[in-house]
Design a protein around this motif. Structure first.
Motif, short mmCIF file in Angstrom:
data_model
loop_
_atom_site.label_atom_id
_atom_site.label_comp_id
_atom_site.label_asym_id
_atom_site.label_seq_id
_atom_site.Cartn_x
_atom_site.Cartn_y
_atom_site.Cartn_z
N PHE A 1 17.33 12.59 -21.89
CA PHE A 1 17.31 11.09 -20.67
C PHE A 1 15.72 11.29 -20.47
N LEU A 2 15.21 12.25 -20.04
CA LEU A 2 14.19 12.87 -19.24
C LEU A 2 12.83 12.29 -20.77
N VAL A 3 13.36 12.74 -21.80
CA VAL A 3 12.20 12.36 -22.86
C VAL A 3 11.89 10.48 -22.51
N ALA A 4 12.98 10.38 -22.96
CA ALA A 4 13.20 8.94 -23.13
C ALA A 4 12.34 8.26 -21.74
N PHE A 5 12.92 9.06 -20.72
CA PHE A 5 12.17 7.62 -19.31
C PHE A 5 10.07 7.76 -19.60
N LEU A 6 10.30 9.53 -19.82
CA LEU A 6 8.65 9.44 -20.00
C LEU A 6 8.26 8.48 -21.40
N GLY A 7 8.63 8.63 -21.58
CA GLY A 7 8.08 7.32 -22.83
C GLY A 7 8.33 5.98 -22.50
N ALA B 1 9.08 7.24 -26.46
CA ALA B 1 10.48 7.34 -26.43
C ALA B 1 11.87 7.19 -27.51
N THR B 2 10.88 6.67 -28.57
CA THR B 2 11.55 6.49 -29.50
C THR B 2 13.02 7.87 -29.97
N ILE B 3 11.75 8.82 -29.39
CA ILE B 3 12.66 10.25 -29.89
C ILE B 3 13.29 10.78 -29.06
N GLY B 4 12.89 10.46 -27.11
CA GLY B 4 13.88 10.21 -26.62
C GLY B 4 15.87 9.49 -26.48
N ILE B 5 15.03 8.46 -26.76
CA ILE B 5 16.38 7.27 -27.27
C ILE B 5 17.37 7.23 -27.80
N ILE B 6 16.45 8.20 -29.67
CA ILE B 6 17.25 8.59 -30.94
C ILE B 6 18.36 9.80 -29.88
N ALA B 7 17.55 10.53 -29.91
CA ALA B 7 18.12 11.90 -28.60
C ALA B 7 19.65 12.15 -28.08
N TYR B 8 18.98 10.89 -27.15
CA TYR B 8 19.89 10.62 -26.09
C TYR B 8 21.12 9.36 -26.82
N VAL B 9 20.52 9.02 -28.00
CA VAL B 9 22.14 8.24 -28.64
C VAL B 9 22.98 9.41 -29.64
N VAL B 10 22.49 10.01 -29.48
CA VAL B 10 23.21 11.37 -30.48
C VAL B 10 23.92 12.19 -29.75
#
Length: 124
Positions: A14-20, A50-59
């Motif tokens: 979540f934090l990686v997606a939010f940061l992106g 954001a793309t990496i964070g959202i993909i990780a969050y989806v997983v």
């Protein structure tokens, strides 16, 4: 949701997606305030993060089983790169397809909320 996702997986994703997304926002904001300054690099790096964070969050969401699998796909479809694709392939210049993943997600949330019924009060 720490007890469902686990603090070691869900929170960093979540934090990686939010940061992106924040990097993309501030890149665009700076471009609006200072039009002569070139900050396309900030937006581009933010898009990648954001793309990496959202993909990780989806997983992580799919593994936790908190929502149905198609909600994870809707979240992925609402991510920045897919949003750009949806914008370009929308009929006309309005970008009408951008809201479709969010409509599907909202429907799922409302449907899930309707399934949880309140227990009647035991007080007489």
């Amino acid at each position: 949701q720490r007890e469902r996702y686990g603090s070691l997986a869900g929170t960093p994703a979540f934090l990686v997606a939010f940061l992106g997304v924040a990097m993309m926002f501030f890149g665009q904001l700076r471009q609006l305030v200072f039009p002569s300054a070139s900050v396309a690099w900030l937006w581009g790096i933010g898009l990648l993060v954001a793309t990496i964070g959202i993909i990780a969050y989806v997983v992580v969401t799919a593994e936790a089983g908190v929502v149905p699998w198609w909600c994870g796909l809707a979240l992925l479809a609402g991510s920045p790169p897919f949003g750009i694709l949806l914008y370009f392939f929308s009929p006309g210049d309005e970008g009408l397809l951008l809201g479709v993943p969010w409509i599907v997600m909202g429907y799922a949330v409302l449907r899930a909320a309707g399934l949880h019924t309140e227990r009647p009060s035991q007080v007489r």
